[in-house]
Design a protein around this motif. Structure first.
Motif: not given
Length: 363
Positions: A111, A126-127, A129, A149, A164-165, A167, A181, A183
């Protein structure tokens, strides 16, 4: 002296001598991508290459532009001659390759990307983590995250912590890596010398902070993008909170800069704190202190002027469409996610769903 204004040009007539001086306005040009969602063109000109969903961008220590292509799970480089190449990722999705060449590794939606003073490239996936890095020899490794995650690990090794996700990332120039972070509704800090991770701000709850409130253990709603000013202050954009804050590190307080907390696209030409934002997902600080935002869901790039409390749109018209290049206010964008600024103030945009990277040349 007679002075005649011609469209786009001043003509000065002095006796028999005529001088013409071009007056050129700011201009948007596409520097990578054809508008088609494809992974192609390495070794050739970037503007003739296919690109998928450009997100975060940065100018590297070599003066080249680097951008994350989340659709094809790679990081690409556009050199000063406009040629494009891949510097991380094989084009296949996954999580593999640590300890080997970055171009053979598997990534999963990189990202955002940043460089430290030594030329090490850091990026967040992102995916997956996690955050990884590529050293100057081209070897890739993981810096933070296990690949799963969750929320764990504060006070311990970042490599064993869960996120968690995540970005966005930023380097403060003082040996720390900051991770949005999102998420977990937290911003986390990794000491790159000790590799220890801690929470910088956020407590897992969603809220829009009040001006002057403490950012220690505070609730923040979707911390999406972070950058640091030349004086070392953090600028944080909240995606779900539709607002922007300066984090005063000495006072450990939030200073409200922009956004009412409600989603919208209003307020241009007025006080930034009274304007509405629409899911800001990118932030970058210009050399003069201006703060540029990728205001994703209004399909614009907006700026908070350092010299005033005002906000204005610099690229886009608030509608989702593709260009055309030229006049910045008529150049449509489609959910831009990334923005960066070079040393002379030119602005680069990850025009994500137009599958292009664009440049706003400031005259």
């Amino acid at each position: 002296m007679n002075r005649l204004l011609v469209i786009g040009r001043w003509s000065l007539v002095i006796g028999s001598l005529a001088l013409s001086i071009e007056l050129r306005a700011d201009e948007v040009v596409t520097i990578a991508g054809t508008g088609k969602k494809e992974y192609s063109g390495d070794g050739g000109l970037a503007r003739k290459a296919g690109a998928g969903e450009p997100y975060g961008l940065t100018i590297g220590p070599d003066g080249s532009l680097y951008f994350c292509d989340i659709a094809f799970h790679v990081i690409r480089r556009v050199d000063k001659m406009g040629r494009i190449s891949t510097v991380a990722g094989s084009g296949k999705k996954g999580y593999a390759g640590d300890g080997g060449p970055a171009t053979q590794a598997l990534l999963n939606e990189p990202y955002e990307i940043k460089f430290d003073a030594d030329g090490t490239m850091y990026f967040v996936e992102m995916v997956n983590n996690l955050v990884r890095k590529v050293d100057k020899t081209g070897v890739i490794s993981t810096v933070a995250g296990t690949g799963k995650a969750g929320f764990s690990g504060d006070g311990g090794a970042a490599r064993e912590a869960t996120f968690n996700k995540p970005h966005s990332i930023a380097l403060d120039g003082k040996g720390a890596l900051f991770i949005c972070d999102i998420g977990n509704h937290r911003v986390r800090r990794v000491d790159l010398k000790s590799s220890v991770v801690t929470t910088f701000t956020g407590n897992g709850e969603k809220s829009v902070p009040k001006d002057g409130s403490s950012f220690v253990n505070a609730a923040v709603s979707g911390p999406r993008a972070i950058d640091f000013t030349s004086t070392g202050e953090a600028i944080l954009a909240l995606r779900e909170g539709n607002s922007v804050y300066r984090l005063d590190l000495a006072k450990q307080q939030f200073a409200h800069l922009a956004g009412t907390g409600k989603q919208g696209y209003t307020g241009d030409g007025g006080p930034a704190r009274s304007a509405t934002l629409s899911g800001p997902k990118g932030v970058a600080i210009a050399p003069n202190g201006d703060i540029f935002l990728a205001d994703t869901e209004s399909h614009t790039v907006r700026v908070l002027r350092h010299a005033s409390p005002m906000i204005v749109t610099v690229v886009g018209d608030g509608k989702k469409h593709d260009g055309p290049d030229g006049d910045p206010k008529s150049c449509g964008l489609a959910r831009p996610h990334g923005v960066c600024v070079d040393s002379v103030g030119n602005v680069f945009i990850g025009d994500s769903e137009n599958y292009r990277v664009r440049k706003l040349t400031v005259r």
